[in-house]
Motif scaffolding. Structure first.
Motif, mmCIF file in Angstrom:
data_model
loop_
_atom_site.group_PDB
_atom_site.id
_atom_site.type_symbol
_atom_site.label_atom_id
_atom_site.label_comp_id
_atom_site.label_asym_id
_atom_site.label_seq_id
_atom_site.Cartn_x
_atom_site.Cartn_y
_atom_site.Cartn_z
ATOM 1 N N ARG A 1 48.673 -17.308 -9.620
ATOM 2 C CA ARG A 1 49.844 -16.605 -10.119
ATOM 3 C C ARG A 1 49.514 -15.578 -11.206
ATOM 4 N NH1 ARG A 1 50.802 -21.268 -8.253
ATOM 5 N NH2 ARG A 1 52.524 -21.703 -6.883
ATOM 6 N N PRO A 2 48.637 -15.889 -12.177
ATOM 7 C CA PRO A 2 48.319 -14.878 -13.197
ATOM 8 C C PRO A 2 47.719 -13.588 -12.623
ATOM 9 C CG PRO A 2 47.608 -17.038 -13.946
ATOM 10 C CD PRO A 2 48.024 -17.191 -12.500
ATOM 11 N N ARG A 3 47.102 -13.667 -11.457
ATOM 12 C CA ARG A 3 46.564 -12.466 -10.803
ATOM 13 C C ARG A 3 47.568 -11.825 -9.862
ATOM 14 N NH1 ARG A 3 41.683 -13.932 -7.577
ATOM 15 N NH2 ARG A 3 42.479 -16.045 -7.615
ATOM 16 N N VAL A 4 48.405 -12.632 -9.243
ATOM 17 C CA VAL A 4 49.309 -12.138 -8.216
ATOM 18 C C VAL A 4 50.591 -11.550 -8.805
ATOM 19 C CG1 VAL A 4 50.750 -12.864 -6.267
ATOM 20 C CG2 VAL A 4 48.384 -13.628 -6.406
ATOM 21 N N LEU B 1 52.355 -7.966 -7.966
ATOM 22 C CA LEU B 1 53.656 -7.879 -7.298
ATOM 23 C C LEU B 1 54.634 -7.019 -8.099
ATOM 24 C CD1 LEU B 1 54.180 -11.568 -6.088
ATOM 25 C CD2 LEU B 1 53.750 -9.569 -4.637
ATOM 26 N N GLU B 2 54.593 -7.126 -9.411
ATOM 27 C CA GLU B 2 55.523 -6.376 -10.251
ATOM 28 C C GLU B 2 55.331 -4.864 -10.148
ATOM 29 O OE1 GLU B 2 56.494 -9.657 -13.704
ATOM 30 O OE2 GLU B 2 54.726 -8.373 -13.974
ATOM 31 N N ASP C 1 57.075 -21.709 -7.889
ATOM 32 C CA ASP C 1 57.361 -20.808 -6.773
ATOM 33 C C ASP C 1 57.685 -19.409 -7.304
ATOM 34 O OD1 ASP C 1 57.080 -23.037 -5.209
ATOM 35 O OD2 ASP C 1 59.158 -23.091 -4.515
ATOM 36 N N VAL C 2 57.217 -18.409 -6.589
ATOM 37 C CA VAL C 2 57.454 -17.019 -6.966
ATOM 38 C C VAL C 2 58.399 -16.405 -5.939
ATOM 39 C CG1 VAL C 2 56.387 -14.764 -7.395
ATOM 40 C CG2 VAL C 2 55.131 -16.870 -7.970
ATOM 41 N N SER C 3 59.437 -15.728 -6.400
ATOM 42 C CA SER C 3 60.341 -15.015 -5.500
ATOM 43 C C SER C 3 60.350 -13.544 -5.900
ATOM 44 C CB SER C 3 61.755 -15.600 -5.557
ATOM 45 O OG SER C 3 62.283 -15.501 -6.860
ATOM 46 N N PHE C 4 60.590 -12.663 -4.901
ATOM 47 C CA PHE C 4 60.554 -11.221 -5.156
ATOM 48 C C PHE C 4 61.136 -10.465 -3.974
ATOM 49 C CE2 PHE C 4 56.614 -12.686 -3.315
ATOM 50 C CZ PHE C 4 56.335 -11.784 -2.313
ATOM 51 N N TRP C 5 61.462 -9.193 -4.201
ATOM 52 C CA TRP C 5 61.913 -8.262 -3.165
ATOM 53 C C TRP C 5 60.941 -7.095 -3.158
ATOM 54 C CZ3 TRP C 5 65.044 -11.195 -6.051
ATOM 55 C CH2 TRP C 5 66.075 -11.852 -5.403
ATOM 56 N N VAL C 6 60.507 -6.685 -1.985
ATOM 57 C CA VAL C 6 59.591 -5.549 -1.877
ATOM 58 C C VAL C 6 60.396 -4.258 -2.035
ATOM 59 C CG1 VAL C 6 57.949 -4.321 -0.409
ATOM 60 C CG2 VAL C 6 58.005 -6.826 -0.411
ATOM 61 N N ARG C 7 60.048 -3.484 -3.050
ATOM 62 C CA ARG C 7 60.713 -2.214 -3.337
ATOM 63 C C ARG C 7 59.958 -1.050 -2.701
ATOM 64 N NH1 ARG C 7 59.668 -2.291 -8.384
ATOM 65 N NH2 ARG C 7 57.838 -0.972 -8.278
ATOM 66 N N ASP C 8 58.634 -1.081 -2.774
ATOM 67 C CA ASP C 8 57.789 0.031 -2.334
ATOM 68 C C ASP C 8 56.788 -0.461 -1.292
ATOM 69 O OD1 ASP C 8 56.195 2.238 -2.003
ATOM 70 O OD2 ASP C 8 55.403 2.247 -4.047
ATOM 71 N N GLY C 9 57.127 -0.250 -0.020
ATOM 72 C CA GLY C 9 56.263 -0.699 1.063
ATOM 73 C C GLY C 9 54.938 0.035 1.135
ATOM 74 N N THR C 10 54.877 1.236 0.571
ATOM 75 C CA THR C 10 53.627 2.003 0.636
ATOM 76 C C THR C 10 52.504 1.295 -0.123
ATOM 77 O OG1 THR C 10 54.227 3.375 -1.278
ATOM 78 C CG2 THR C 10 54.834 4.200 0.919
#
Length: 189
Positions: A17-20, A24-25, A38-47
């Motif tokens: 997690r400290p690396r990921v 992700l941010e 557990d980590v949750s997130f939404w992908v903003r920039d697919g590029t």
């Protein structure tokens, strides 16, 4: 969580997690770590993960969590120099081709960052049996499909619970990259 999922097999015990999370941010919104890790997130920039730009709201939430079932005593890891020591589950909150593509690209990027193998949680190119019947021709076609792609992929067998054995595919990043380009690409059922 109702979407497709893949596992990321790690061969060193490590809290990633400290690396990921900081990574992700850089291209995701709403990155949160729950009390259970557990980590949750939404992908903003697919590029950022080699996808064309995504429309706002095009994908739902994704989740990264520990897989308490790997390593497992009933799984055959003999195709590998050593068994995985831990696994993460990367889960798409929704089903469908767009979500599978984002999930696949996320898995590819994470596997490369973490030096992980990808557990596809099933037999690629094989229809999930709904009535416990399996057509040998389907399995032959699935094996031919997998063999036609570059990279390494292995069949990992496990107990089915009914006294039988079945297997799932586990592959490397070269294999996943090729599978992502395949016209029949999908993850999950």
């Amino acid at each position: 969580m109702a979407g497709s999922a893949v596992g990321l097999w790690l061969f060193a015990s490590d809290d990633v997690r400290p690396r990921v999370v900081p990574w992700l941010e850089t291209f995701c919104d709403g990155v949160k770590i729950a009390r259970d890790g557990d980590v949750s997130f939404w992908v903003r920039d697919g590029t950022a993960i080699a996808l064309d730009a995504l429309s706002p709201g095009e994908t739902g939430a994704f989740f990264l969590s520990d897989d308490e079932c790997v390593p497992a005593d009933d799984e055959d890891y003999s195709a590998f120099a050593r068994p995985p020591v831990q696994s993460l589950i990367l889960d798409a909150g929704r089903s469908g081709r767009t979500h599978d593509l984002v999930l696949g690209h996320l898995a590819l990027a994470l596997a490369a960052r973490l030096d992980a193998l990808i557990d596809f949680d099933g037999v690629l190119g094989y229809p999930t049996p709904r009535d416990e019947t399996r057509d040998p021709a389907d399995l032959t076609r699935a094996r031919a499909l997998v063999a036609s792609l570059p990279g390494r992929v292995e069949e990992v067998s496990y107990d089915t619970g009914g006294g039988g054995r079945w297997f799932r595919h586990v592959g490397d990043t070269e294999f996943l990259a090729a599978w992502l380009r395949h016209p029949d690409f999908h993850l999950g059922d």
